[in-house]
Enzyme design. Structure first.
Site, PDB file in Angstrom:
ATOM      1  N   SER A   1     -44.493 -35.023 -44.272  1.00 53.26           N
ATOM      2  CA  SER A   1     -45.513 -36.008 -44.656  1.00 53.26           C
ATOM      3  C   SER A   1     -45.104 -36.786 -45.899  1.00 53.26           C
ATOM      4  O   SER A   1     -44.442 -36.258 -46.795  1.00 53.26           O
ATOM      5  CB  SER A   1     -46.850 -35.315 -44.914  1.00 53.26           C
ATOM      6  OG  SER A   1     -47.321 -34.673 -43.756  1.00 53.26           O
TER       7      SER A   1
ATOM      8  N   GLU B   1     -56.799 -32.659 -35.217  1.00 60.73           N
ATOM      9  CA  GLU B   1     -55.705 -32.483 -36.184  1.00 60.73           C
ATOM     10  C   GLU B   1     -55.702 -31.065 -36.773  1.00 60.73           C
ATOM     11  O   GLU B   1     -55.163 -30.834 -37.859  1.00 60.73           O
ATOM     12  CB  GLU B   1     -55.828 -33.516 -37.307  1.00 60.73           C
ATOM     13  CG  GLU B   1     -55.675 -34.949 -36.842  1.00 60.73           C
ATOM     14  CD  GLU B   1     -55.680 -35.940 -38.008  1.00 60.73           C
ATOM     15  OE1 GLU B   1     -56.788 -36.362 -38.402  1.00 60.73           O
ATOM     16  OE2 GLU B   1     -54.599 -36.247 -38.524  1.00 60.73           O
TER      17      GLU B   1
ATOM     18  N   SER C   1     -53.317 -38.763 -37.259  1.00 59.76           N
ATOM     19  CA  SER C   1     -52.080 -38.239 -36.668  1.00 59.76           C
ATOM     20  C   SER C   1     -51.763 -38.905 -35.335  1.00 59.76           C
ATOM     21  O   SER C   1     -51.068 -38.324 -34.507  1.00 59.76           O
ATOM     22  CB  SER C   1     -52.155 -36.709 -36.498  1.00 59.76           C
ATOM     23  OG  SER C   1     -52.273 -36.079 -37.754  1.00 59.76           O
TER      24      SER C   1
HETATM   25  N1  LIG Z   1     -52.229 -52.873 -34.837  1.00 58.40           N
HETATM   26  C1  LIG Z   1     -51.081 -52.214 -34.738  1.00 58.40           C
HETATM   27  N2  LIG Z   1     -49.906 -52.883 -34.528  1.00 58.40           N
HETATM   28  C2  LIG Z   1     -48.725 -52.220 -34.434  1.00 58.40           C
HETATM   29  N3  LIG Z   1     -48.603 -50.900 -34.527  1.00 58.40           N
HETATM   30  C3  LIG Z   1     -49.731 -50.178 -34.708  1.00 58.40           C
HETATM   31  C4  LIG Z   1     -51.012 -50.797 -34.850  1.00 58.40           C
HETATM   32  N4  LIG Z   1     -51.925 -49.847 -35.065  1.00 58.40           N
HETATM   33  C5  LIG Z   1     -51.262 -48.683 -35.048  1.00 58.40           C
HETATM   34  N5  LIG Z   1     -49.954 -48.858 -34.829  1.00 58.40           N
HETATM   35  C6  LIG Z   1     -48.959 -47.783 -34.710  1.00 58.40           C
HETATM   36  O1  LIG Z   1     -49.654 -46.561 -34.526  1.00 58.40           O
HETATM   37  C7  LIG Z   1     -49.448 -45.692 -35.659  1.00 58.40           C
HETATM   38  C8  LIG Z   1     -50.705 -44.903 -35.936  1.00 58.40           C
HETATM   39  O2  LIG Z   1     -51.752 -45.770 -36.308  1.00 58.40           O
HETATM   40  P1  LIG Z   1     -52.813 -45.344 -37.410  1.00 58.40           P
HETATM   41  O3  LIG Z   1     -52.130 -45.164 -38.710  1.00 58.40           O
HETATM   42  O4  LIG Z   1     -53.919 -46.328 -37.355  1.00 58.40           O
HETATM   43  O5  LIG Z   1     -53.290 -43.964 -36.805  1.00 58.40           O
HETATM   44  P2  LIG Z   1     -53.807 -42.595 -37.426  1.00 58.40           P
HETATM   45  O6  LIG Z   1     -54.107 -41.734 -36.274  1.00 58.40           O
HETATM   46  O7  LIG Z   1     -54.899 -42.869 -38.384  1.00 58.40           O
HETATM   47  O8  LIG Z   1     -52.509 -42.033 -38.175  1.00 58.40           O
HETATM   48  P3  LIG Z   1     -52.341 -41.183 -39.534  1.00 58.40           P
HETATM   49  O9  LIG Z   1     -53.692 -40.863 -40.035  1.00 58.40           O
HETATM   50  O10 LIG Z   1     -51.581 -39.969 -39.113  1.00 58.40           O
HETATM   51  O11 LIG Z   1     -51.536 -42.082 -40.413  1.00 58.40           O
HETATM   52  C9  LIG Z   1     -49.005 -46.622 -36.765  1.00 58.40           C
HETATM   53  O12 LIG Z   1     -48.296 -45.933 -37.768  1.00 58.40           O
HETATM   54  C10 LIG Z   1     -48.154 -47.615 -35.978  1.00 58.40           C
HETATM   55  O13 LIG Z   1     -46.895 -47.070 -35.617  1.00 58.40           O
HETATM   56  C1  LIG Z   2     -52.880 -36.022 -41.462  1.00 55.03           C
HETATM   57  C2  LIG Z   2     -52.737 -37.439 -41.085  1.00 55.03           C
HETATM   58  N1  LIG Z   2     -53.975 -38.008 -40.623  1.00 55.03           N
HETATM   59  C3  LIG Z   2     -52.139 -38.256 -42.182  1.00 55.03           C
HETATM   60  O1  LIG Z   2     -52.686 -39.301 -42.499  1.00 55.03           O
HETATM   61  O2  LIG Z   2     -51.112 -37.854 -42.748  1.00 55.03           O
HETATM   62 MG   LIG Z   3     -55.102 -42.252 -40.329  1.00 56.58          MG
END
Ligand SMILES: Nc1ncnc2c1ncn2[C@@H]1O[C@H](COP(=O)(O)OP(=O)(O)OP(=O)(O)O)[C@@H](O)[C@H]1O
Ligand SMILES: C[C@@H](N)C(=O)O
Ligand SMILES: [Mg+2]
Ligand SMILES: [Mg+2]
Length: 358
Positions: free
Chosen positions: A323, A16, A188
């Protein structure tokens, strides 16, 4: 009045990295809006993808251009920690690092050892809040509803030919399709796959294993996506609730960071009872992982059944123009410049409490 010298720490050894640069630019801008410049002097400190720290013209150039430095040459380990001579004038640290090596307690451990004030969660909150397996264990202990999931180790994925098929059989039977395969320590949506078949499951596990030793596989839910921002230390407050919609398969990297691909609705068009539940759960999640300062909590809302499931917490959420975190506070009545001011004040409050306890 003497100004507080605030180090804005950004970049980092993380998938990221680019998002961090964009977040840092937005925070630097918020710190340049009155009355912040009368209180704070911003010192950009950039961590290259290879871990090398830069202060001065190189860091300023990255912040200005938004472009990462290109990694070159051999690195000696001591280039991967700040040179004490170059940071002894810093009064307070504002890490805006996303993902591993920054949001996960590593940088927070270093700053804690230095006994300096810094924005955001400490070591425990950052580490537990980063690791999707650890966070889910903390949430389930706190009785917060979540999707079904299974934890997987890289050693099971990159294993002998007997273990891997058995692992896939188990995941298949336990979670079904679609499911989501994620590196446990990232954000992300980097490294995340939505999986609809056994073949895709195998490829997704292999892909996630390139990012992390720890992998999580979750049952896919069909749901609306809600987010809530939290601000505070011992007595955190929750913002209004926001909703995200998009036309892509899921809220992936491109959808998150391409203008016009996702639609953010603030406040979310949901019943007040659901909004209130989300806000309460956001604070429960914040306290469950021992977060501090700030966090954004992401939810799934299954309208058919009225269920609200906690997806994850982000202890250093994005601050890009697209964001949610700053936009949620703005809609709650705290402008972006005032938000960064409050984050700095919260860091000072925590530091004073820690110093009194020593
Ligand atoms: N169990 C699930 N069921 C349906 N959709 C999901 C699921 N897990 C993740 N997603 C989809 O994938 C996206 C990203 O998941 P998550 O928030 O866990 O990832 P991340 O990489 O931590 O994102 P960020 O930190 O940027 O919010 C979610 O916003 C959703 O669109
Ligand atoms: C930066 C990204 N991991 C967010 O949660 O917005
Ligand atoms: Mg996250
Ligand atoms: Mg998320």
């Amino acid at each position: 009045m003497t100004k507080l010298r605030v180090a804005l720490l950004f970049g980092g050894c993380s998938g990221e990295h680019e998002v961090s640069i964009t977040s840092a630019k937005a925070i630097a801008n918020a710190l340049s809006i009155d009355p912040n410049p009368s209180k704070y002097e911003v010192v950009p400190i950039y961590i290259e993808k290879n871990g090398v720290w830069h202060r001065g013209t190189e860091a300023e150039a990255v912040l200005e251009s938004g472009q990462p430095l290109t990694v070159t040459g051999e690195v000696i380990p001591s280039d991967r920690i700040p040179d004490p001579a170059t940071v002894k004038d810093i009064d307070l640290w504002f890490p805006i690092l996303h993902g591993p090596n920054g949001e996960d307690g590593t940088v927070q451990g270093m700053l804690t050892l230095m006994q300096v004030p810094y924005v955001g969660s400490g070591v425990l909150g950052s580490a537990v809040g980063m690791d999707k397996i650890a966070m889910k264990m903390a949430f389930s202990q706190a009785g917060i509803p979540q999707v079904r999931y299974q934890a997987v180790r890289r050693s099971q994925v990159w294993s002998n030919p007997c273990i891997f098929p058995k692992l896939c059989d188990d995941l298949d039977a336990a979670l079904g399709y679609p499911c989501f395969v994620k590196p446990a320590n990232l954000g992300s949506s980097v490294g995340i796959s939505k999986v609809r078949s056994r073949q895709e499951l195998e490829a997704a596990l292999d892909a996630a294993a390139t990012y992390d030793r720890r992998i999580i596989v979750e049952a896919g839910v069909e749901a609306r996506e809600l987010e809530c921002a939290v601000l505070g230390n011992d007595y955190p407050k929750a913002s209004v609730v926001g909703e995200i919609s998009y036309n892509s398969d899921f809220y992936d990297y491109e959808t998150k960071y391409t203008d016009g691909k996702a639609n953010l609705m603030i406040p979310a068009p949901i019943d007040t009872a659901i909004a209130s539940k989300v806000r309460d759960m956001a604070i429960e999640a914040f306290l469950a992982v021992d977060a501090a300062g700030l966090a954004r909590v992401d939810f799934f809302y299954i309208e058919k059944t009225g269920e609200v499931l906690l997806n994850e917490i982000n202890t250093l959420p994005g601050f890009t123009a697209l964001s949610m975190y700053p936009q949620l506070w703005s809609a709650t009545g705290i402008s972006f410049p005032e938000l960064v001011n409050q984050l700095i004040e919260l860091a000072l409050e925590r530091h004073t409490q820690a110093a009194e306890a020593r």
